[in-house]
Design a protein around this motif. Structure first.
Motif, PDB file in Angstrom:
ATOM      1  N   MET A   1      -3.100   7.384 -36.699  1.00 41.35           N
ATOM      2  CA  MET A   1      -3.659   8.596 -36.729  1.00 41.35           C
ATOM      3  C   MET A   1      -2.781   9.510 -37.682  1.00 41.35           C
ATOM      4  SD  MET A   1      -6.113  11.339 -34.798  1.00 41.35           S
ATOM      5  CE  MET A   1      -6.225  10.025 -33.357  1.00 41.35           C
ATOM      6  N   SER A   2      -3.422   9.836 -39.055  1.00 46.48           N
ATOM      7  CA  SER A   2      -2.505  10.861 -39.557  1.00 46.48           C
ATOM      8  C   SER A   2      -2.633  12.335 -38.955  1.00 46.48           C
ATOM      9  CB  SER A   2      -3.106  11.038 -41.163  1.00 46.48           C
ATOM     10  OG  SER A   2      -4.247  11.687 -41.117  1.00 46.48           O
ATOM     11  N   ALA A   3      -1.756  13.047 -39.347  1.00 43.69           N
ATOM     12  CA  ALA A   3      -1.605  14.426 -38.817  1.00 43.69           C
ATOM     13  C   ALA A   3      -2.932  15.243 -39.356  1.00 43.69           C
ATOM     14  CB  ALA A   3      -0.404  15.148 -39.320  1.00 43.69           C
ATOM     15  N   THR A   4      -3.357  15.050 -40.577  1.00 38.94           N
ATOM     16  CA  THR A   4      -4.427  15.803 -41.038  1.00 38.94           C
ATOM     17  C   THR A   4      -5.922  15.512 -40.208  1.00 38.94           C
ATOM     18  OG1 THR A   4      -3.509  15.726 -43.067  1.00 38.94           O
ATOM     19  CG2 THR A   4      -5.835  16.216 -42.758  1.00 38.94           C
ATOM     20  N   VAL A   5      -6.006  14.203 -39.739  1.00 32.72           N
ATOM     21  CA  VAL A   5      -7.162  13.799 -38.947  1.00 32.72           C
ATOM     22  C   VAL A   5      -6.816  14.431 -37.625  1.00 32.72           C
ATOM     23  CG1 VAL A   5      -8.321  11.660 -38.073  1.00 32.72           C
ATOM     24  CG2 VAL A   5      -7.507  11.733 -40.356  1.00 32.72           C
ATOM     25  N   ALA A   6      -5.747  14.324 -37.208  1.00 34.02           N
ATOM     26  CA  ALA A   6      -5.337  14.963 -35.653  1.00 34.02           C
ATOM     27  C   ALA A   6      -5.853  16.424 -35.622  1.00 34.02           C
ATOM     28  CB  ALA A   6      -4.255  14.462 -35.183  1.00 34.02           C
ATOM     29  N   MET A   7      -5.511  17.198 -36.850  1.00 32.50           N
ATOM     30  CA  MET A   7      -5.654  18.384 -36.821  1.00 32.50           C
ATOM     31  C   MET A   7      -7.181  18.599 -37.006  1.00 32.50           C
ATOM     32  SD  MET A   7      -2.882  19.958 -36.115  1.00 32.50           S
ATOM     33  CE  MET A   7      -3.463  21.866 -36.506  1.00 32.50           C
TER      34      MET A   7
END
Length: 104
Positions: A1-7
Motif C-alpha cells: 500500500m502506498s503512502a498516499t493510499v494510507a493517508m
C-alpha cells in the motif's frame, strides 16, 4: 500500500470518527454554559476570518476593491433578510459592475 493510499484511509477513518462522536456522546457529556459561549464565539471568529481572507486576498496579495464591495453588498442584503439567490446575484452584480467600470 502506498503512502498516499494510507493517508487517504487515515483521513477517511478520522472524518468518520469525528462524525460519529456527536451522536454517540449526545446526552452523555454536558458542557458548562461558559464553554458553550466560548465555542460559539470561536466559531464566529473562524467564520469571519475565513470571510476576510476570501474577500480580501488573492494569490497572497490584495484582491482589489471590487470583491470586498461585493461581499459588503451581500452582507447588507443578508442582514436585511433578502432571499439567498438575491444575495448571491446582488454580490455578483455589484462586483461585475465595479470591474466593468475599471475598479479592480
Amino acid at each position: 500500500m502506498s503512502a498516499t493510499v494510507a493517508m487517504m484511509l487515515a483521513l477517511a477513518v478520522g472524518t468518520y470518527a469525528f462524525r460519529l462522536v456527536g451522536p454517540v456522546l449526545h446526552g452523555r457529556v454536558e458542557l458548562p454554559a461558559r464553554v458553550q459561549e466560548l465555542l460559539s464565539a470561536g466559531a464566529i471568529v473562524l467564520l469571519v476570518a475565513l470571510l476576510a481572507t476570501g474577500a480580501l486576498t488573492e494569490g497572497g496579495g490584495f484582491a482589489g476593491w471590487a470583491r470586498p464591495a461585493g461581499v459588503l453588498v451581500a452582507g447588507v442584503l443578508a442582514w436585511r433578510g433578502a432571499p439567498f439567490p438575491l444575495v448571491v446575484l446582488g454580490a455578483a452584480g455589484a462586483t461585475a459592475v465595479l470591474r466593468a467600470v475599471g475598479v479592480a
